[in-house]
Scaffold this active site. Structure first.
Site, PDB file in Angstrom:
ATOM      1  N   THR A   1       0.701  -1.229   0.036  1.00  0.00           N
ATOM      2  CA  THR A   1       0.215  -0.136  -0.165  1.00  0.00           C
ATOM      3  C   THR A   1       0.899   1.236  -0.013  1.00  0.00           C
ATOM      4  O   THR A   1       2.088   0.955   0.198  1.00  0.00           O
ATOM      5  CB  THR A   1      -0.777  -0.223   1.228  1.00  0.00           C
ATOM      6  OG1 THR A   1      -1.608  -1.207   1.124  1.00  0.00           O
ATOM      7  CG2 THR A   1      -1.799   1.173   1.275  1.00  0.00           C
TER       8      THR A   1
ATOM      9  N   THR B   1      -4.037   1.554  -2.458  1.00  0.00           N
ATOM     10  CA  THR B   1      -3.450   0.380  -2.608  1.00  0.00           C
ATOM     11  C   THR B   1      -3.908  -0.613  -3.846  1.00  0.00           C
ATOM     12  O   THR B   1      -5.055  -0.468  -4.261  1.00  0.00           O
ATOM     13  CB  THR B   1      -3.930  -0.430  -1.171  1.00  0.00           C
ATOM     14  OG1 THR B   1      -3.159  -1.937  -1.134  1.00  0.00           O
ATOM     15  CG2 THR B   1      -5.227  -0.771  -0.937  1.00  0.00           C
TER      16      THR B   1
ATOM     17  N   GLU C   1      -3.198  -3.928  -2.749  1.00  0.00           N
ATOM     18  CA  GLU C   1      -3.342  -4.846  -1.646  1.00  0.00           C
ATOM     19  C   GLU C   1      -2.120  -5.466  -1.378  1.00  0.00           C
ATOM     20  O   GLU C   1      -1.287  -5.099  -0.794  1.00  0.00           O
ATOM     21  CB  GLU C   1      -4.492  -6.011  -2.193  1.00  0.00           C
ATOM     22  CG  GLU C   1      -4.547  -7.001  -1.005  1.00  0.00           C
ATOM     23  CD  GLU C   1      -4.351  -6.921   0.300  1.00  0.00           C
ATOM     24  OE1 GLU C   1      -4.588  -7.825   1.134  1.00  0.00           O
ATOM     25  OE2 GLU C   1      -4.236  -5.720   1.072  1.00  0.00           O
TER      26      GLU C   1
ATOM     27  N   ASP D   1      -8.824  -9.673   0.912  1.00  0.00           N
ATOM     28  CA  ASP D   1      -8.982  -8.707   2.450  1.00  0.00           C
ATOM     29  C   ASP D   1     -10.383  -9.019   2.921  1.00  0.00           C
ATOM     30  O   ASP D   1     -10.737  -8.626   3.907  1.00  0.00           O
ATOM     31  CB  ASP D   1      -8.772  -7.336   1.916  1.00  0.00           C
ATOM     32  CG  ASP D   1      -7.689  -6.660   2.215  1.00  0.00           C
ATOM     33  OD1 ASP D   1      -6.847  -7.626   2.634  1.00  0.00           O
ATOM     34  OD2 ASP D   1      -7.714  -5.413   2.073  1.00  0.00           O
TER      35      ASP D   1
ATOM     36  N   SER E   1     -10.672  -2.630   5.476  1.00  0.00           N
ATOM     37  CA  SER E   1      -9.529  -2.138   5.256  1.00  0.00           C
ATOM     38  C   SER E   1      -9.186  -1.498   6.680  1.00  0.00           C
ATOM     39  O   SER E   1      -9.573  -0.998   7.564  1.00  0.00           O
ATOM     40  CB  SER E   1      -9.651  -0.957   4.025  1.00  0.00           C
ATOM     41  OG  SER E   1      -8.312  -0.168   4.130  1.00  0.00           O
ATOM     42  N   SER E   2      -7.641  -1.535   6.443  1.00  0.00           N
ATOM     43  CA  SER E   2      -6.832  -1.127   7.731  1.00  0.00           C
ATOM     44  C   SER E   2      -6.485   0.279   7.487  1.00  0.00           C
ATOM     45  O   SER E   2      -5.964   1.061   8.181  1.00  0.00           O
ATOM     46  CB  SER E   2      -5.775  -2.020   8.025  1.00  0.00           C
ATOM     47  OG  SER E   2      -6.068  -3.161   8.743  1.00  0.00           O
TER      48      SER E   2
ATOM     49  N   GLY F   1       0.702  -0.615   5.331  1.00  0.00           N
ATOM     50  CA  GLY F   1       1.266  -1.500   6.120  1.00  0.00           C
ATOM     51  C   GLY F   1       0.286  -2.835   6.621  1.00  0.00           C
ATOM     52  O   GLY F   1       0.364  -3.277   7.459  1.00  0.00           O
ATOM     53  N   GLY F   2      -0.801  -2.957   5.595  1.00  0.00           N
ATOM     54  CA  GLY F   2      -1.827  -4.132   6.035  1.00  0.00           C
ATOM     55  C   GLY F   2      -2.345  -3.917   7.477  1.00  0.00           C
ATOM     56  O   GLY F   2      -2.736  -2.689   7.746  1.00  0.00           O
TER      57      GLY F   2
END
Length: 550
Positions: free
Chosen positions: A359, A377, A379, A399, A424-425, A446-447
């Protein structure tokens, strides 16, 4: 950083070439919205491992004229043909991630271009067709592969075996390109010029849409995306979710973004004395780790697409609930905490969503005081590894939770459904002063670790009053469930031992690849911006001062 007006144009991005593309637009009289379009177009070329026009994004936008903050949701959606069991194998068990990510099923309907088209229509100052040519020329002439891209090309990722990735990053003799080599992408140049002439519809209708559909329907485990799915995609414009923290209002996108989790983390930390401590105090890091575990437990259980599941946003942020959860932060870290029971909760199953860290984040401000904070992103690394018209397609469908229910039969909040947006983070945020003037912006790739990265930078810069560059460079610590991962070798002497004595053993792992970008307007008016030294970011200000790596 030298003082600069909060009304000076600036760009903070993960690659100097992308930042330069945005700055060139600002210097032509463009707005933050215009520059965001240019930055995203350039990132898709020079940082294809992280983001691109085949992916999605969340944006938090500050209007310098009205003082309002708006959230734009350009998250990908599941095709109409998606099913809850699409990531289960013939044996009923979840597919291995390496299999799922390379399949056509991995790709959701991309949203970044439609979202950027909407904000540029609403807040742009230059013609849409003037925002792409510098990147189109760069795609034609070529750019030098950066050290970070070169490092990832030498890595061990499933996507590196994908035929499109192999072809794109191979020399004529068949050897792989490396850092320092020239990479050209004439197909992307052609597409960008078509996009400039025809607007966002060029991606969502016609020949490019047909090629996307054909590509995702190829191979084993083909996807179900149709041209109708692409044509019907719409970004969402929402009121930002804002809460008081310290002397600020913190504004984030609402679910399916995890902004609510960021707000909860800050509220939990406010019920400790972390602000009176500092980066060399193991107690402070213990408090941060324990608050993080509580936040992740709730986030993982309850956050999903609010169009499909009831997300107890108000309950998660209610002062009495936060106080109840904060009482679990003790002198030592015990077993992993379970999710709580906030008001408005609907029973949800345990979550096992995998979320890699491919991302990018950028921040743009213009001379009218408008600010964009955008996380974008595809992903995973190079998305699904499938390429159309010079850009990679996302693997955002991975995701979702691969299993629609947990072992107890409870439905997962983040299960797959047609038209649904995966959790989503990403949490691009904006800070406001009490008078609603712009006070700052934060964000990171960073996920799932994004929440810890952003939280750490906010603690360091706001609570500990470190210069922004120093706050971003603080060691990363990601505490989620039973795991305490991060940059073990970067903590001050004595911190690791102090943490271990409190039940926290930091192990190397997730945490080395943050890409935090942030800016604060300090109480004295100083413009304090920073970029993550772990990547290749840069801060550009329109008086041509540049924050250099140090």
């Amino acid at each position: 950083m030298a003082p600069a007006s909060a009304r000076a144009g600036f760009v903070i991005a993960a690659n100097p070439l992308a930042a330069k593309a945005g700055m060139e637009v600002l210097q032509r009289g463009g707005s933050a919205a215009d520059a965001a379009v240019a930055v995203q177009a350039a990132l898709g070329l020079v940082e294809p491992q992280s983001s691109g026009i085949g992916g999605g994004a969340f944006m938090t936008f500050y209007d310098g004229r009205t003082g309002t903050v708006t959230a734009y949701d350009g998250r990908e959606t599941a095709p109409a043909g998606a099913t809850p069991t699409m990531f289960l194998g013939p044996d009923g068990k979840p597919l291995p991630f390496a299999v799922a990510v390379l399949s056509g099923r991995a790709t959701g309907v991309p949203g970044a271009v439609r979202m950027l088209g909407q904000i540029q229509r609403e807040h742009g100052a230059l013609p849409w067709n003037s925002l792409f040519e510098s990147t189109a020329r760069l795609a034609d002439t070529g750019f030098t592969i950066s050290p970070r891209l070169g490092k990832l090309l030498a890595g061990n990722y499933p996507e590196l075996t994908a035929p499109d990735v192999v072809k794109y990053f191979s020399k004529r003799d068949g050897s792989k390109l490396v850092a320092g080599d020239l990479l050209q992408n004439p197909a992307y140049a052609i597409f960008l010029r078509r996009l400039a002439r025809g607007g966002p519809d060029v991606l969502y209708r016609g020949e490019t849409a047909a090629r996307i559909v054909a590509r995702v329907r190829e191979g084993t485990n083909p996807g179900s995306m149709s041209t109708a799915d692409l044509a019907r995609y719409k970004p969402l414009k929402k009121e930002a979710l804002c809460r008081a923290w310290q002397s600020y209002q913190v504004c984030v996108p609402p679910p399916p973004s995890s902004g609510v989790a960021t707000l909860q983390l800050l509220a939990l930390l406010d019920r400790t004395d972390i602000a009176q401590r500092g980066p060399t105090d193991p107690v402070a890091w213990s408090q941060f780790a324990q608050a993080s575990r509580l936040m992740y437990a709730d986030r993982d259980r309850f956050v999903g697409d609010p169009a499909f599941v009831d997300v107890p946003v108000e309950g998660l942020l209610a002062p009495d609930y936060v106080a109840e959860r904060a009482r679990l932060i003790g002198a030592t870290a015990g077993p992993p905490p379970a999710a709580g029971t906030p008001r408005g909760v609907v029973t949800a199953g345990l979550d096992r969503t995998a979320e890699p860290s491919g991302t990018s984040h950028f921040i743009v401000g213009d001379s009218s005081g408008n600010v964009v904070s955008m996380t974008t992103t595809v992903e995973s690394i190079f998305g699904s590894g499938r390429m159309v018209d010079g850009f990679f397609l996302n693997n955002q469908m991975t995701d979702f939770n691969f299993s629609p229910v947990d072992e107890a039969g409870r439905p997962a909040a983040n299960a797959v459904a047609p038209g649904k947006r995966p959790r989503s983070s990403m949490t691009p945020l904006i800070l406001l002063n009490p008078d609603r003037s712009f006070a700052g912006a934060f964000g990171s790739p960073g996920g799932s670790a994004i929440l810890a990265y952003v939280g750490k930078a906010m603690v360091g810069s706001v609570l500990w009053k470190l210069p922004m560059q120093d706050a971003i460079a603080l060691p990363n610590l990601i505490a989620r469930g039973p795991n305490f991962n991060g940059e073990a070798g970067k903590f001050a002497p004595g911190v690791l031992a102090g943490l271990k004595a409190r039940g926290i053993e930091v192990k190397p792992g997730q945490g080395e690849d943050s890409g935090i970008h942030a800016v604060l307007i300090r109480p004295d008016g100083q413009f304090d911006a920073g970029f993550d030294p772990r990547r290749e970011g840069v801060v550009l200000i329109d008086d041509k001062r540049t924050a250099v790596r140090r």
